[in-house]
Design an enzyme around this catalytic site. Structure first.
Site, PDB file in Angstrom:
ATOM      1  N   ARG A  74       0.824  -1.203   0.000  1.00  0.00           N
ATOM      2  CA  ARG A  74       0.000   0.000   0.000  1.00  0.00           C
ATOM      3  C   ARG A  74       0.864   1.261   0.000  1.00  0.00           C
ATOM      4  NH1 ARG A  74      -3.629  -1.438   5.161  1.00  0.00           N
ATOM      5  NH2 ARG A  74      -1.613  -2.364   5.729  1.00  0.00           N
ATOM      6  N   LYS A 103       1.652   1.947   7.432  1.00  0.00           N
ATOM      7  CA  LYS A 103       1.971   1.121   8.594  1.00  0.00           C
ATOM      8  C   LYS A 103       2.859   1.869   9.576  1.00  0.00           C
ATOM      9  CE  LYS A 103       0.816  -2.321   9.457  1.00  0.00           C
ATOM     10  NZ  LYS A 103      -0.410  -2.584  10.283  1.00  0.00           N
ATOM     11  N   TYR A 128      -1.111   4.449  10.720  1.00  0.00           N
ATOM     12  CA  TYR A 128      -1.513   3.447  11.702  1.00  0.00           C
ATOM     13  C   TYR A 128      -0.339   3.209  12.640  1.00  0.00           C
ATOM     14  CZ  TYR A 128      -5.637   2.183   8.923  1.00  0.00           C
ATOM     15  OH  TYR A 128      -6.836   2.216   8.256  1.00  0.00           O
ATOM     16  N   HIS A 131      -0.932   1.438  16.276  1.00  0.00           N
ATOM     17  CA  HIS A 131      -1.203   0.234  17.090  1.00  0.00           C
ATOM     18  C   HIS A 131      -0.156   0.069  18.193  1.00  0.00           C
ATOM     19  CE1 HIS A 131      -4.361  -1.000  14.317  1.00  0.00           C
ATOM     20  NE2 HIS A 131      -3.520  -0.865  13.308  1.00  0.00           N
ATOM     21  N   GLU A 155      -6.000   4.790  13.795  1.00  0.00           N
ATOM     22  CA  GLU A 155      -6.942   3.863  14.420  1.00  0.00           C
ATOM     23  C   GLU A 155      -7.631   4.398  15.667  1.00  0.00           C
ATOM     24  OE1 GLU A 155      -2.987   2.867  16.364  1.00  0.00           O
ATOM     25  OE2 GLU A 155      -3.668   3.380  14.338  1.00  0.00           O
ATOM     26  N   ASP A 192      -2.745  -6.910  15.122  1.00  0.00           N
ATOM     27  CA  ASP A 192      -2.108  -5.590  15.235  1.00  0.00           C
ATOM     28  C   ASP A 192      -2.154  -5.059  16.660  1.00  0.00           C
ATOM     29  OD1 ASP A 192      -1.028  -4.932  12.770  1.00  0.00           O
ATOM     30  OD2 ASP A 192      -2.935  -4.252  11.956  1.00  0.00           O
ATOM     31  N   MET A 215      -2.907  -7.555   6.642  1.00  0.00           N
ATOM     32  CA  MET A 215      -3.692  -8.281   5.656  1.00  0.00           C
ATOM     33  C   MET A 215      -4.076  -7.431   4.447  1.00  0.00           C
ATOM     34  SD  MET A 215      -6.160 -10.555   8.140  1.00  0.00           S
ATOM     35  CE  MET A 215      -7.125 -11.215   6.785  1.00  0.00           C
TER      36      MET A 215
END
Length: 370
Positions: free
Chosen positions: A15, A75, A94, A96, A118, A270, A301
């Protein structure tokens, strides 16, 4: 504002944080958008697409990061990326963090302002920047689980829809949120026998009404999980406590009660995973076996369907990226009470309570910083 879009370097992450369309929106507002050479290739976006949108291509990654005021990623930053962050920069991605103490401390040491997709909320109490990837992950969970059930993959050899004269496979989804509903929807579409467990009666009522009773809706208890463990061919872990570590709902001892070759797909990986035996895997080696049970625990994923995921992610994040670029992080968060919870780390301080609690650290109220 000087905006940077680096190429993702996590294992098999294809991505990119911004489509050319998104780059154009920012560029036409007078912002400088620098995209690392090759950043969009995995999602099917050529460097020339970004140039046509008004972005500048940058081949040198140190220059890209060093000149940036706002960094857009997908990420969580990898160690070499954390080392490039500095005070005065804003990272929007993101994170996490509740499952990653080393990363948390690294971001604190950088002094950067780190905003997590998130934990941004909306007026309905949802998580609008997590939702698109949760939708993708939920839908992928069933195709990944169905593939893992194949004998050649270590599974039991069960075909989820069955065939005439042979019963379909049994799928249990633990958690009825965005991930869980999308997983259950896909499993129903395949023709599996589907049960959804959740602790919210209101949510179960919504699912029961929406799918006209075609899936079993079950209040989540220890007994219900025990039964799911015994009867299911595929269990999807889809639980979420926003910003916090996922609870461990299936222990290693419980695996002995599962049918050999059954599959666990942990979409909560995650956030640390919701099965005791879960550990992060990659698309290169997505599964492993514990006590005869196949585990699929890929931590990114949606990266496998990078074009769809990138488009869905940019659709959701772009208005927030524009706010950050137009106003700067402090005013953007001050003006939007639902954007404010996205702030996780600033100037060495943890600003999201669940992250601080995960590592026994102090937290600062983000409202005090804006």
């Amino acid at each position: 504002m000087k905006i940077a879009v680096p190429k993702e370097i996590k294992n098999h992450e294809y991505r990119v944080a911004l489509t050319p369309t998104g780059a154009r929106e920012l560029a036409t507002r007078g912002h400088s958008v620098a995209v690392q050479v090759g950043a969009g290739e995995g999602a099917g976006f050529a460097d020339t697409d970004y140039e046509a949108a008004g972005a500048r291509l940058e081949a040198d990654v140190d220059t890209l990061w060093g000149e940036a005021e706002l960094i857009l990623k997908v990420k969580e930053p990898q160690p070499e990326e954390v080392a490039r962050l500095s005070r005065g920069q804003t990272l929007f991605t993101y994170l996490h963090l509740a499952a990653e103490e080393k990363l948390t401390r690294g971001l604190m040491e950088s002094g950067a302002t780190c905003i997590a997709y998130e934990t941004v909320t909306d007026r309905q109490g949802g998580l609008p920047l997590l939702a698109p990837m949760s939708t993708v992950a939920g839908r992928m969970a069933i195709q990944a689980g169905a593939h893992s059930l194949e004998k050649a993959q270590g599974g039991s050899g069960v075909l989820l829809p069955g065939v005439p004269g042979v019963a379909p496979g049994r799928v249990t989804v633990i958690g009825g949120g965005v991930v869980g509903e999308n997983a259950a929807r896909m499993a129903l579409g395949l023709g599996a026998e589907v049960s959804v467990l959740d602790k919210s009666i209101a949510r179960l009522e919504v699912l029961d009404d929406r799918y006209q009773g075609r899936m079993k809706t079950i209040f989540s208890t220890a007994d219900a999980i025990d039964e799911a463990v015994r009867e299911s061919d595929l269990i999807v872990g889809a639980v979420l406590i926003p910003g916090a570590a996922a609870p461990k709902l299936i222990t290693r001892a419980m695996l002995a009660d599962m049918k050999p070759g059954s599959v666990l797909v942990d979409v909560a990986i995650d956030q640390g995973g919701c099965f005791e035996t879960s550990k992060p895997t990659t698309h290169a080696e997505p599964t492993y076996v514990v006590d005869g049970i196949v585990h699929y625990c890929v931590a990114n994923m949606p990266g496998a369907v990078a074009r769809t995921s990138t488009q869905a992610l940019t659709n959701a994040t772009l208005p927030f990226a524009i706010a950050l670029a137009d106003k700067g992080w402090k005013r953007a968060l001050a003006d939007d009470a639902h954007f404010l919870p996205g702030l996780n780390v600033h100037d060495g301080q943890i600003t999201y309570r669940a992250v601080a609690e995960a590592f026994d650290l102090e937290s600062v109220d983000p409202a005090r910083l804006v």
